[in-house]
Design a protein around this motif. Structure first.
Motif, mmCIF file in Angstrom:
data_model
loop_
_atom_site.group_PDB
_atom_site.id
_atom_site.type_symbol
_atom_site.label_atom_id
_atom_site.label_comp_id
_atom_site.label_asym_id
_atom_site.label_seq_id
_atom_site.Cartn_x
_atom_site.Cartn_y
_atom_site.Cartn_z
ATOM 1 N N GLN A 155 -17.902 -20.067 2.342
ATOM 2 C CA GLN A 155 -16.623 -19.513 1.912
ATOM 3 C C GLN A 155 -15.886 -18.918 3.103
ATOM 4 O O GLN A 155 -16.488 -18.477 4.077
ATOM 5 C CB GLN A 155 -16.858 -18.408 0.872
ATOM 6 N N TYR B 263 -12.860 -15.972 3.875
ATOM 7 C CA TYR B 263 -12.110 -14.852 3.340
ATOM 8 C C TYR B 263 -11.147 -14.346 4.399
ATOM 9 O O TYR B 263 -11.396 -14.462 5.600
ATOM 10 C CB TYR B 263 -13.036 -13.688 2.955
ATOM 11 N N GLN C 52 -9.336 -10.774 5.667
ATOM 12 C CA GLN C 52 -9.414 -9.330 5.549
ATOM 13 C C GLN C 52 -8.361 -8.684 6.429
ATOM 14 O O GLN C 52 -8.320 -8.923 7.646
ATOM 15 C CB GLN C 52 -10.804 -8.797 5.921
ATOM 16 N N PRO D 132 -11.952 -7.844 1.568
ATOM 17 C CA PRO D 132 -11.708 -9.269 1.797
ATOM 18 C C PRO D 132 -11.051 -9.938 0.590
ATOM 19 O O PRO D 132 -11.261 -9.538 -0.551
ATOM 20 C CB PRO D 132 -13.109 -9.835 2.025
ATOM 21 N N PHE E 238 -10.600 -13.786 -1.096
ATOM 22 C CA PHE E 238 -11.132 -15.145 -1.083
ATOM 23 C C PHE E 238 -10.026 -16.157 -0.771
ATOM 24 O O PHE E 238 -8.912 -16.083 -1.302
ATOM 25 C CB PHE E 238 -11.737 -15.443 -2.445
ATOM 26 N N LEU F 145 -13.126 -14.093 7.709
ATOM 27 C CA LEU F 145 -14.579 -13.994 7.584
ATOM 28 C C LEU F 145 -15.157 -15.268 7.003
ATOM 29 O O LEU F 145 -14.607 -15.839 6.059
ATOM 30 C CB LEU F 145 -14.953 -12.832 6.649
#
Lengths: 116, 113
Positions: free
Chosen positions: B34, B36, B38, B44, B46, B89
Motif C-alpha cells: 500500500q 499512503y 502523510q 496517513p 490511503f 509511506l
C-alpha cells in the motif's frame, strides 16, 4: 470513505501524570483498532492491536502496564499513557479497518503528546 | 528481520514533472503493498493498494508497480503539482492473516511551482 476521529489532536502534560487518547470510528463499527507511535522522520511503529471486548495484543517491547488500551465498544478505543515521561513524547496515531475486504486502513488525525 | 526501505532523502521536482518514489523490502512476502500520503502533523491517508499478483495499478495521476522478484514497488505521480508535496509511506501487509501492517519511514516530496 470511512472516518476515524482521534482526540485530542495535541496535549501537553506534566511528567508523572496520565493522558488518555480516544479513537472513534464515526460511520462504521470496528472490532479491531490499531495504535501506532511515530517519532520525527521515522516510520509508524505498531504498539498494539485493540480488540473489542477482549485484551489488547501488544507488540514486543511495548509495556502493557504503561500503555493501557481499552476497547469498550465497537466504535471507541482508548489509549492511556500512564505515568508519562518526557521520552513518551511522540505522535500517537490510531487506525481501524471497516472490514470491507479491500484492506484499506483509515487513520485518525493523530495526537501530539508532549511531556514536560 | 522484516525491513522496508524508502529513500530518506527528500525528492525535489519541478511542477509538471513525474515524481518517482521507491520502496524496497526484505524478509517479507506481502500479499498487499500500500501507499499512503502523510502531511505534517496528520495521520496517513490511503492512496493505492496493489496485490502480489498485480504488476501495475493506476488511479488518476498515480501509478504503482509491484515487482515481487525484485521486492520493490515504484510509486509515480504524473503532472505533479505543489499540492502533491507531502511524505509518502509504503506499507506491507497480508502475511499474518490479520490486518497488521508495517510501514516504511517515508519519502518527503517537494514539488516546486
Amino acid at each position: 470513505g470511512a472516518v476515524v476521529s482521534q482526540h485530542p489532536s495535541w496535549v501537553i502534560c506534566k511528567s508523572g501524570t496520565s493522558v488518555k487518547i480516544e479513537c472513534r470510528s464515526l460511520d462504521f463499527q470496528a472490532t479491531t483498532m490499531f495504535w501506532y507511535r511515530q517519532f520525527p522522520k521515522q516510520s509508524l511503529m505498531l504498539m498494539a492491536t485493540s480488540n473489542e471486548g477482549s485484551k489488547a495484543t501488544y507488540e514486543q517491547g511495548v509495556e502493557k502496564d504503561k500503555f493501557l488500551i481499552n476497547h469498550a465498544s465497537l466504535t471507541l478505543s482508548t489509549l492511556t499513557v500512564t505515568s508519562a515521561h518526557p521520552e513518551d513524547s511522540s505522535f500517537y496515531i490510531c487506525s481501524a479497518d471497516p472490514g470491507q475486504g479491500n484492506h484499506e486502513a483509515f487513520f485518525g488525525q493523530g495526537t501530539r503528546l508532549t511531556v514536560v | 528481520s522484516q525491513k522496508i526501505e524508502q529513500n530518506s532523502e527528500a525528492l525535489n521536482i519541478q511542477e509538471g514533472k513525474t515524481a518517482t518514489l521507491t520502496c524496497n523490502y526484505t524478509n517479507y512476502s506481502p500479499a498487499y503493498l500500500q501507499w499512503y500520503r502523510q502531511d505534517p502533523g496528520r495521520g496517513p491517508v490511503f492512496l493505492l493498494l496493489i496485490r502480489e499478483n498485480e504488476k501495475e495499478k493506476r488511479k488518476e495521476r498515480l501509478k504503482v508497480t509491484f515487482d515481487t522478484t525484485l521486492k520493490q514497488s515504484l510509486f509515480h505521480i504524473t503532472a505533479s503539482q505543489p499540492a502533491d508535496s507531502a511524505t509518502y509511506l509504503c506499507a506491507l501487509d497480508g502475511d499474518t492473516g490479520g490486518f497488521k501492517t508495517i510501514f516504511g519511514a517515508g519519502t518527503r516530496l517537494f514539488v516546486k511551482a
